[in-house]
Scaffold this motif. Structure first.
Motif, mmCIF file in Angstrom:
data_model
loop_
_atom_site.group_PDB
_atom_site.id
_atom_site.type_symbol
_atom_site.label_atom_id
_atom_site.label_comp_id
_atom_site.label_asym_id
_atom_site.label_seq_id
_atom_site.Cartn_x
_atom_site.Cartn_y
_atom_site.Cartn_z
ATOM 1 N N LEU A 1 4.914 9.268 15.472
ATOM 2 C CA LEU A 1 6.224 9.736 14.986
ATOM 3 C C LEU A 1 6.152 10.862 13.956
ATOM 4 C CD1 LEU A 1 9.368 9.210 14.998
ATOM 5 C CD2 LEU A 1 8.964 7.931 12.884
ATOM 6 N N LEU A 2 5.237 10.738 13.006
ATOM 7 C CA LEU A 2 5.302 11.637 11.842
ATOM 8 C C LEU A 2 4.811 13.041 12.146
ATOM 9 C CD1 LEU A 2 4.046 9.097 9.149
ATOM 10 C CD2 LEU A 2 6.368 9.477 9.958
ATOM 11 N N SER A 3 3.947 13.162 13.147
ATOM 12 C CA SER A 3 3.470 14.498 13.495
ATOM 13 C C SER A 3 3.671 14.754 14.983
ATOM 14 C CB SER A 3 1.986 14.642 13.157
ATOM 15 O OG SER A 3 1.193 13.963 14.122
ATOM 16 N N ASN A 4 3.615 16.000 15.350
ATOM 17 C CA ASN A 4 3.611 16.396 16.756
ATOM 18 C C ASN A 4 2.194 16.844 17.091
ATOM 19 O OD1 ASN A 4 3.661 17.768 19.144
ATOM 20 N ND2 ASN A 4 5.529 18.924 18.702
ATOM 21 N N PRO A 5 1.431 15.994 17.772
ATOM 22 C CA PRO A 5 -0.004 16.269 17.961
ATOM 23 C C PRO A 5 -0.298 17.563 18.715
ATOM 24 C CG PRO A 5 0.563 14.011 18.571
ATOM 25 C CD PRO A 5 1.848 14.730 18.379
ATOM 26 N N VAL A 6 0.693 18.084 19.427
ATOM 27 C CA VAL A 6 0.459 19.320 20.173
ATOM 28 C C VAL A 6 0.271 20.504 19.223
ATOM 29 C CG1 VAL A 6 1.411 20.917 21.889
ATOM 30 C CG2 VAL A 6 1.785 18.469 22.145
ATOM 31 N N ILE A 7 1.058 20.542 18.163
ATOM 32 C CA ILE A 7 1.001 21.710 17.281
ATOM 33 C C ILE A 7 0.622 21.356 15.848
ATOM 34 C CG2 ILE A 7 2.677 23.097 18.579
ATOM 35 C CD1 ILE A 7 4.795 22.213 16.486
ATOM 36 N N GLU A 8 0.504 20.066 15.515
ATOM 37 C CA GLU A 8 0.259 19.694 14.131
ATOM 38 C C GLU A 8 -0.981 18.812 13.961
ATOM 39 O OE1 GLU A 8 4.801 19.611 12.280
ATOM 40 O OE2 GLU A 8 4.079 17.874 13.362
ATOM 41 N N ASP A 9 -1.613 18.944 12.820
ATOM 42 C CA ASP A 9 -2.670 18.029 12.386
ATOM 43 C C ASP A 9 -2.113 17.157 11.269
ATOM 44 O OD1 ASP A 9 -4.735 19.064 14.022
ATOM 45 O OD2 ASP A 9 -5.001 20.729 12.628
ATOM 46 N N LYS B 1 -6.143 -2.511 7.782
ATOM 47 C CA LYS B 1 -4.934 -2.687 8.594
ATOM 48 C C LYS B 1 -3.904 -1.619 8.229
ATOM 49 C CE LYS B 1 -4.984 -7.411 10.228
ATOM 50 N NZ LYS B 1 -6.104 -7.996 9.415
ATOM 51 N N ALA B 2 -3.734 -1.378 6.925
ATOM 52 C CA ALA B 2 -2.778 -0.360 6.474
ATOM 53 C C ALA B 2 -3.176 1.004 7.035
ATOM 54 C CB ALA B 2 -2.730 -0.321 4.947
ATOM 55 N N SER B 3 -4.454 1.297 6.936
ATOM 56 C CA SER B 3 -4.962 2.588 7.389
ATOM 57 C C SER B 3 -4.742 2.784 8.886
ATOM 58 C CB SER B 3 -6.450 2.651 7.040
ATOM 59 O OG SER B 3 -6.984 3.877 7.414
ATOM 60 N N ALA B 4 -5.055 1.756 9.668
ATOM 61 C CA ALA B 4 -4.888 1.850 11.125
ATOM 62 C C ALA B 4 -3.424 2.072 11.486
ATOM 63 C CB ALA B 4 -5.414 0.571 11.787
ATOM 64 N N GLN B 5 -2.539 1.378 10.753
ATOM 65 C CA GLN B 5 -1.117 1.536 11.066
ATOM 66 C C GLN B 5 -0.606 2.926 10.696
ATOM 67 O OE1 GLN B 5 1.543 -1.587 9.687
ATOM 68 N NE2 GLN B 5 3.309 -0.217 9.866
ATOM 69 N N VAL B 6 -1.060 3.436 9.561
ATOM 70 C CA VAL B 6 -0.622 4.772 9.134
ATOM 71 C C VAL B 6 -1.097 5.816 10.140
ATOM 72 C CG1 VAL B 6 -0.902 6.553 7.364
ATOM 73 C CG2 VAL B 6 -0.425 4.198 6.698
ATOM 74 N N GLU B 7 -2.331 5.659 10.598
ATOM 75 C CA GLU B 7 -2.871 6.568 11.622
ATOM 76 C C GLU B 7 -1.987 6.556 12.878
ATOM 77 O OE1 GLU B 7 -6.594 7.621 11.618
ATOM 78 O OE2 GLU B 7 -6.236 8.755 13.456
ATOM 79 N N TRP C 1 0.838 -1.193 0.000
ATOM 80 C CA TRP C 1 0.000 0.000 0.000
ATOM 81 C C TRP C 1 0.870 1.239 0.000
ATOM 82 C CZ3 TRP C 1 -5.121 -1.169 -0.354
ATOM 83 C CH2 TRP C 1 -5.488 -2.486 -0.031
ATOM 84 N N LEU C 2 0.397 2.247 -0.722
ATOM 85 C CA LEU C 2 1.074 3.545 -0.721
ATOM 86 C C LEU C 2 0.245 4.504 0.121
ATOM 87 C CD1 LEU C 2 3.116 5.664 -1.762
ATOM 88 C CD2 LEU C 2 1.635 5.951 -3.768
ATOM 89 N N ALA C 3 0.856 5.036 1.177
ATOM 90 C CA ALA C 3 0.169 6.009 2.020
ATOM 91 C C ALA C 3 0.755 7.389 1.764
ATOM 92 C CB ALA C 3 0.337 5.635 3.491
ATOM 93 N N LYS C 4 -0.111 8.364 1.581
ATOM 94 C CA LYS C 4 0.317 9.756 1.426
ATOM 95 C C LYS C 4 -0.155 10.526 2.646
ATOM 96 C CE LYS C 4 0.090 9.586 -3.611
ATOM 97 N NZ LYS C 4 -0.376 10.233 -4.842
ATOM 98 N N VAL C 5 0.784 11.051 3.395
ATOM 99 C CA VAL C 5 0.462 11.727 4.654
ATOM 100 C C VAL C 5 0.808 13.210 4.546
ATOM 101 C CG1 VAL C 5 0.874 11.762 7.150
ATOM 102 C CG2 VAL C 5 1.017 9.596 5.886
ATOM 103 N N GLU C 6 -0.142 14.057 4.910
ATOM 104 C CA GLU C 6 0.101 15.500 4.950
ATOM 105 C C GLU C 6 0.070 15.957 6.398
ATOM 106 O OE1 GLU C 6 -2.344 16.056 0.770
ATOM 107 O OE2 GLU C 6 -3.235 16.580 2.693
#
Lengths: 85, 85
Positions: free
Chosen positions: B67-75, B55-61, B3-8
């Motif tokens: 790791l990929l975002s800082n939930p305090v300041i980022e969406d 499963k892919a979606s849950a893992q990407v979330e 699966w290819l996940a694109k995260v913004e």
């Protein structure tokens, strides 16, 4: 009329992406061993005024080429939608 | 299955974005005075192996949150598609 442009800037496939390698390595360390490839790029949102979608699109293309990306090592793609208020 | 996940990853609206201000200022200087707002974020592409899309979606979330975002300041937002070879 206001338009929201979403621009994704990515390194060309042939260009080494140390940040992506670092993220992949961190994910592996955290136990996500099924992640095979990570590439990191930039994401920009711009709001601009333009008479119609074609004009907005042409301008976003030009700005992406001239400023937002480095065409030697990066590719870009974008989408345009009507902006809310 | 791959699966290819694109995260913004974007800064929350309330968080100051000096990089966006700098880009907006450069665009104005270059004559693009109709650009009203610029926000700069990260864009990531990940290829991962997973049995199905859920499963892919849950893992990407989970990876985005941990790791990929800082939930305090980022969406973050993401999309998942079947990856080519």
């Amino acid at each position: 009329m206001k338009w929201l442009a979403k621009v994704e800037v990515t390194l060309k496939q042939a260009v080494l992406d140390p940040q992506g390698v670092a993220v992949e390595s961190s994910l592996t360390t955290m136990g996500y061993e099924n992640v095979k490839r990570v590439r990191v790029g930039k994401y920009l949102e711009l709001v601009l005024e333009a008479a119609d979608r074609d004009k907005a699109s042409a301008q976003v293309e030009e700005m992406s080429r001239r400023l937002l990306s480095n065409p030697v090592i990066e590719d870009f793609s974008y989408s345009i939608q009507e902006a809310g208020v």
